[in-house]
Design an enzyme around this catalytic site. Structure first.
Site, PDB file in Angstrom:
ATOM      1  N   SER A  46       0.829  -1.207   0.000  1.00  0.00           N
ATOM      2  CA  SER A  46       0.000   0.000   0.000  1.00  0.00           C
ATOM      3  C   SER A  46       0.856   1.247   0.000  1.00  0.00           C
ATOM      4  O   SER A  46       1.966   1.263   0.562  1.00  0.00           O
ATOM      5  CB  SER A  46      -0.857  -0.018   1.263  1.00  0.00           C
ATOM      6  OG  SER A  46      -1.466   1.219   1.467  1.00  0.00           O
ATOM      7  N   TYR A  86      -1.775  -0.064  10.153  1.00  0.00           N
ATOM      8  CA  TYR A  86      -2.043  -0.682   8.850  1.00  0.00           C
ATOM      9  C   TYR A  86      -0.811  -0.553   7.948  1.00  0.00           C
ATOM     10  O   TYR A  86      -0.320  -1.549   7.398  1.00  0.00           O
ATOM     11  CB  TYR A  86      -3.263  -0.007   8.210  1.00  0.00           C
ATOM     12  CG  TYR A  86      -3.477  -0.394   6.774  1.00  0.00           C
ATOM     13  CD1 TYR A  86      -4.012  -1.634   6.449  1.00  0.00           C
ATOM     14  CD2 TYR A  86      -3.123   0.464   5.733  1.00  0.00           C
ATOM     15  CE1 TYR A  86      -4.187  -2.007   5.125  1.00  0.00           C
ATOM     16  CE2 TYR A  86      -3.297   0.104   4.410  1.00  0.00           C
ATOM     17  CZ  TYR A  86      -3.828  -1.134   4.112  1.00  0.00           C
ATOM     18  OH  TYR A  86      -3.984  -1.506   2.804  1.00  0.00           O
ATOM     19  N   LYS A  91       1.996  -3.464   6.621  1.00  0.00           N
ATOM     20  CA  LYS A  91       2.344  -3.717   5.211  1.00  0.00           C
ATOM     21  C   LYS A  91       3.866  -3.670   5.029  1.00  0.00           C
ATOM     22  O   LYS A  91       4.457  -4.490   4.317  1.00  0.00           O
ATOM     23  CB  LYS A  91       1.676  -2.672   4.305  1.00  0.00           C
ATOM     24  CG  LYS A  91       0.167  -2.822   4.200  1.00  0.00           C
ATOM     25  CD  LYS A  91      -0.207  -4.064   3.397  1.00  0.00           C
ATOM     26  CE  LYS A  91      -1.696  -4.228   3.243  1.00  0.00           C
ATOM     27  NZ  LYS A  91      -2.080  -5.504   2.630  1.00  0.00           N
TER      28      LYS A  91
HETATM   29  N1  UFG Z   1     -12.782  11.192   2.602  1.00  0.00           N
HETATM   30  C1  UFG Z   1     -13.779  12.112   2.873  1.00  0.00           C
HETATM   31  N2  UFG Z   1     -15.023  11.636   3.187  1.00  0.00           N
HETATM   32  C2  UFG Z   1     -15.307  10.304   3.246  1.00  0.00           C
HETATM   33  C3  UFG Z   1     -14.284   9.371   2.955  1.00  0.00           C
HETATM   34  C4  UFG Z   1     -13.026   9.847   2.653  1.00  0.00           C
HETATM   35  O1  UFG Z   1     -13.553  13.323   2.843  1.00  0.00           O
HETATM   36  O2  UFG Z   1     -16.446   9.947   3.542  1.00  0.00           O
HETATM   37  C5  UFG Z   1     -11.435  11.679   2.240  1.00  0.00           C
HETATM   38  C6  UFG Z   1     -10.365  11.202   3.179  1.00  0.00           C
HETATM   39  O3  UFG Z   1     -10.275  12.062   4.301  1.00  0.00           O
HETATM   40  C7  UFG Z   1      -9.141  11.248   2.268  1.00  0.00           C
HETATM   41  C8  UFG Z   1      -9.707  10.898   0.906  1.00  0.00           C
HETATM   42  O4  UFG Z   1     -11.114  11.136   0.991  1.00  0.00           O
HETATM   43  O5  UFG Z   1      -8.639  12.541   2.220  1.00  0.00           O
HETATM   44  C9  UFG Z   1      -9.496   9.446   0.524  1.00  0.00           C
HETATM   45  O6  UFG Z   1      -9.912   8.646   1.622  1.00  0.00           O
HETATM   46  P1  UFG Z   1     -10.176   7.077   1.521  1.00  0.00           P
HETATM   47  O7  UFG Z   1     -10.683   6.631   2.855  1.00  0.00           O
HETATM   48  O8  UFG Z   1     -11.005   6.806   0.322  1.00  0.00           O
HETATM   49  O9  UFG Z   1      -8.726   6.466   1.214  1.00  0.00           O
HETATM   50  P2  UFG Z   1      -7.320   6.725   1.944  1.00  0.00           P
HETATM   51  O10 UFG Z   1      -6.557   7.701   1.106  1.00  0.00           O
HETATM   52  O11 UFG Z   1      -7.486   7.056   3.373  1.00  0.00           O
HETATM   53  O12 UFG Z   1      -6.657   5.302   1.913  1.00  0.00           O
HETATM   54  C10 UFG Z   1      -6.620   4.495   0.758  1.00  0.00           C
HETATM   55  C11 UFG Z   1      -6.476   3.055   1.207  1.00  0.00           C
HETATM   56  C12 UFG Z   1      -5.156   2.831   1.863  1.00  0.00           C
HETATM   57  C13 UFG Z   1      -4.043   3.303   0.974  1.00  0.00           C
HETATM   58  C14 UFG Z   1      -4.270   4.704   0.530  1.00  0.00           C
HETATM   59  C15 UFG Z   1      -3.179   5.015  -0.453  1.00  0.00           C
HETATM   60  O13 UFG Z   1      -7.526   2.704   2.093  1.00  0.00           O
HETATM   61  O14 UFG Z   1      -4.990   1.453   2.070  1.00  0.00           O
HETATM   62  O15 UFG Z   1      -5.546   4.827  -0.060  1.00  0.00           O
HETATM   63  O16 UFG Z   1      -3.371   6.132  -1.212  1.00  0.00           O
HETATM   64  F1  UFG Z   1      -2.880   3.266   1.650  1.00  0.00           F
END
Ligand code: UFG
Length: 342
Positions: free
Chosen positions: A120, A144, A148
């Protein structure tokens, strides 16, 4: 005779898309999945499904021996919710790096020489520069991501021992694919993300467009980015699955161990993603701005030069609208299924 590949987590989101592409590419598939977040209906009918934990080394060893020779193991199984890893680290360390070590041990004890691992972008933590190359500092900021990285290190150390000790028959080569933000669904709407209580942005927005949620929250609008919301590199799940097929062929053709970013090399903000889902669905669901979510880096964008060069990977779905449209179509299908079955 086609090569046999064992896939853990093949009933899950990325694993099911990859299993289907591997079957189409002519491989013989064994899927190991405990169905914690996967679904048996998502497993390609040509694959044999064994319902068990990927970390059950004794049973995996029996399966490896019964179906020998196994050309490679592709390891998707694992927990994926970053905030949950912060609140329950033992659950994450036990199921991710510890289970992975058991699986690697079973591979070593049963002559499996090739291993592909779902890593990841979380291993980078708060990156110093974007786009991020594979040489960037790895400094994960949550259990997490640390889990990894532990498995990446385990694989590197095991591969190293086989290089210095023996070579030839005992070689062990691995590939760690560092996923950025995986989203979208198969264009025929046969497969997609079916995880209950999803937290990922594209999925959450599609659920709102389907009326499964009242609104979408934006976690933070004061980041140092063009519109103040976080920027991520969204990669379509079918392009990611294709990277695994290429990665497998690379290892089977004698490629040496490597670590590769999986992303498109450009990012979109949270607002841009939400706007796109509203546009493709034609549903103006409510959007609520709230405070930052802990552990979110402002920007995560891949430098993908290495995967293009090493695997000849050429993305087919590099289009945010297409990602959101396929995710929305899938979500509509899931909603229809749930309303039919109550
Ligand atoms: N976000 C919102 N509202 C939501 C959900 C997410 O504003 O309801 C924002 C988060 O704060 C973040 C962005 O959207 O800024 C992306 O969030 P995600 O939860 O979709 O994904 P993450 O970037 O947190 O994490 C994902 C994977 C990880 C990986 C990462 C790598 O879950 O395993 O991408 O880029 F490491």
């Amino acid at each position: 005779m086609s090569a046999t590949v064992l896939v853990t987590g093949g009933a899950g989101y990325i694993g099911s898309h990859t299993t289907r592409q591997l079957v189409q590419a002519g491989f013989d598939l064994i899927v190991v999945d405990n169905l914690y977040s996967g679904h048996s209906w998502a497993v390609d009918p040509a694959a044999r499904l064994f319902e068990l934990d990927a970390g059950d080394a004794a049973t995996i060893g029996k399966i490896l021996r019964a179906h020998a020779p196994i050309a490679a193991v592709i390891h998707f199984a694992g927990y994926i919710v970053v905030p949950e890893s912060v609140s329950d680290p033992i659950k994450y360390y036990r199921n991710n790096p510890i289970a992975s070590t058991n699986l690697i041990q079973a591979c070593r004890e049963n002559g499996v020489q090739h291993f592909l691992f779902s890593s990841s972008a979380a291993v980078y933590g708060q990156p110093e520069h974007v786009p991020i190359t594979e040489q960037a500092t790895t400094a994960p900021i949550n259990p997490y991501g640390r889990g990894k990285l532990i498995t990446e290190w385990t694989l590197a150390d095991v591969a190293h021992t086989t290089q210095i000790n023996k070579g030839g028959d005992d070689r062990f080569e691995y590939m760690a694919l560092r996923y950025f933000n995986v989203a979208g669904a198969s264009p025929d709407a046969a497969l997609g993300q079916a995880t209950p209580e999803a937290t990922h942005l594209v999925k959450v927005a599609c659920e709102a467009a389907c009326g499964k949620r009242n609104a979408v929250q934006i976690f933070g609008v004061d980041y140092p980015t063009p519109d103040g919301t976080c920027v991520r590199d969204y990669i379509h799940v079918e392009d990611l699955a294709a990277a695994h097929v290429l990665g497998l062929k690379y290892l089977l053709d004698g490629g040496t161990s490597t670590v590769l970013n999986c992303g498109y090399g450009h990012g979109f903000s949270v607002r841009e993603v939400i706007d796109t889902v509203q546009r493709v669905s034609d549903v103006p669901f409510p959007v609520v701005e709230t405070g930052r979510r802990s552990g979110d880096p402002a920007q995560l964008v891949a430098d993908n030069a290495r995967i293009k060069q090493q695997l000849g990977w050429s993305p087919q779905y590099d289009d945010l609208e297409l990602i959101c449209r396929t995710a929305f179509m899938w979500e509509q299908k899931l909603a229809a299924r749930i309303s039919r079955t109550g």
